[in-house]
Design an enzyme around this catalytic site. Structure first.
Site, PDB file in Angstrom:
ATOM      1  N   CYS A   1       0.843  -1.191   0.000  1.00  0.00           N
ATOM      2  CA  CYS A   1       0.000   0.000   0.000  1.00  0.00           C
ATOM      3  C   CYS A   1       0.885   1.251   0.000  1.00  0.00           C
ATOM      4  CB  CYS A   1      -0.919   0.015   1.224  1.00  0.00           C
ATOM      5  SG  CYS A   1      -2.084   1.415   1.222  1.00  0.00           S
TER       6      CYS A   1
ATOM      7  N   ASP B   1       0.455   3.798   1.662  1.00  0.00           N
ATOM      8  CA  ASP B   1       0.399   4.419   2.999  1.00  0.00           C
ATOM      9  C   ASP B   1       1.802   4.715   3.549  1.00  0.00           C
ATOM     10  OD1 ASP B   1       0.150   4.645   5.956  1.00  0.00           O
ATOM     11  OD2 ASP B   1      -1.957   4.170   5.559  1.00  0.00           O
TER      12      ASP B   1
ATOM     13  N   ARG C   1       2.866   5.024   6.379  1.00  0.00           N
ATOM     14  CA  ARG C   1       3.243   4.349   7.625  1.00  0.00           C
ATOM     15  C   ARG C   1       3.739   2.927   7.405  1.00  0.00           C
ATOM     16  NH1 ARG C   1      -2.531   5.297  10.170  1.00  0.00           N
ATOM     17  NH2 ARG C   1      -2.940   4.631   8.037  1.00  0.00           N
TER      18      ARG C   1
ATOM     19  N   HIS D   1      -2.184  -3.747   5.039  1.00  0.00           N
ATOM     20  CA  HIS D   1      -2.082  -3.373   6.459  1.00  0.00           C
ATOM     21  C   HIS D   1      -3.465  -3.128   7.038  1.00  0.00           C
ATOM     22  CE1 HIS D   1      -2.845   1.023   5.847  1.00  0.00           C
ATOM     23  NE2 HIS D   1      -2.495   0.683   4.627  1.00  0.00           N
TER      24      HIS D   1
ATOM     25  N   CYS E   1      -6.412   0.043   6.737  1.00  0.00           N
ATOM     26  CA  CYS E   1      -6.112   0.642   5.420  1.00  0.00           C
ATOM     27  C   CYS E   1      -7.227   1.610   5.002  1.00  0.00           C
ATOM     28  CB  CYS E   1      -5.953  -0.463   4.383  1.00  0.00           C
ATOM     29  SG  CYS E   1      -5.504   0.152   2.745  1.00  0.00           S
TER      30      CYS E   1
HETATM   31 CO    CO Z   1      -3.494   1.328   2.959  1.00  0.00          CO
END
Ligand code: CO
Length: 216
Positions: free
Chosen positions: A42, A44, A46, A98, A101
């Protein structure tokens, strides 16, 4: 100093540190990359793949998009996949999603978000296959997190359905496919699914029977 300027400064400090530890580091990497892993994760911020696996530059070939999707008409993903499998000859492909999400959460809602609706639609299609299981969960967090897991498994299956992976299975007996999920709360990756080279798919309609070697 502006924040973006600090990034450039940090980069210089990092490069200096790397050379201090290993003077040949950049010269070696500049000449060849031979990663064993393709990571599909992803976007993302993080979930940075090399950070959470403590890998170094040169060790993982990386593709990231919203909610780590493997869409069989996505030229970007397919180009990365073909290069990783046929040229770099990666031994493992990891789809790592994750919990929590945002893409999955958005897909599980009925809100329209503009153009990304078209991307999230693929996650809604995964939900559609597991509606009763997901709707049976008590909280939104549980429903999102279960769909996160089911989505990862579906994306690993999508990899197995590509002629790129099936051709490599037939002629190279690799790569292994893995579905992993990262937990933002404890930083731990948990395994969900593994598919060994040459495995049969849930329906033989997805198994091509006339694949030829990619370099023929
Ligand atoms: Co995500």
């Amino acid at each position: 100093m502006q924040r973006f300027e600090q990034l450039l400064l940090e980069n210089k400090a990092w490069a200096k540190e790397m050379v201090a530890e290993d003077p040949e580091f950049f010269e070696r990497l500049a000449n060849i990359q031979k990663p064993e892993f393709l990571w599909i994760g992803c976007s993302d911020s993080r979930v940075p793949p090399d950070k959470i696996t403590q890998t170094q530059p040169g060790e993982i070939f990386i593709h990231r998009n919203v909610a780590n999707l493997v869409i069989h008409t996505d030229l970007n993903l397919l180009s990365v996949l073909q290069y990783a499998v046929e040229v770099l000859k990666v031994k493992h492909i990891i789809v790592c999603g994750h919990y929590g999400c945002g893409g999955v959460k958005a897909a599980l809602s009925r809100s329209s978000f503009g153009i990304i609706n078209k991307w999230l639609r693929h996650i809604k299609d995964v939900y559609r296959l597991h509606t009763s299981e997901i709707d049976g969960l008590a909280t939104e967090e549980e429903r999102v997190n279960r769909l996160v897991e089911l989505n990862i498994k579906e994306q690993v299956l999508n990899l197995a359905k590509t002629s790129i992976v099936q051709r490599a299975w037939k002629f190279e007996n690799q790569p292994h496919l893995h579905g992993w999920v990262y937990d933002l709360h404890d930083g731990i990756i948990r395994t969900l699914v593994d598919i060994a080279p040459g495995s049969h798919l849930d329906n033989p309609i997805y198994e091509y029977d006339n694949l030829e070697h990619p370099f023929n």
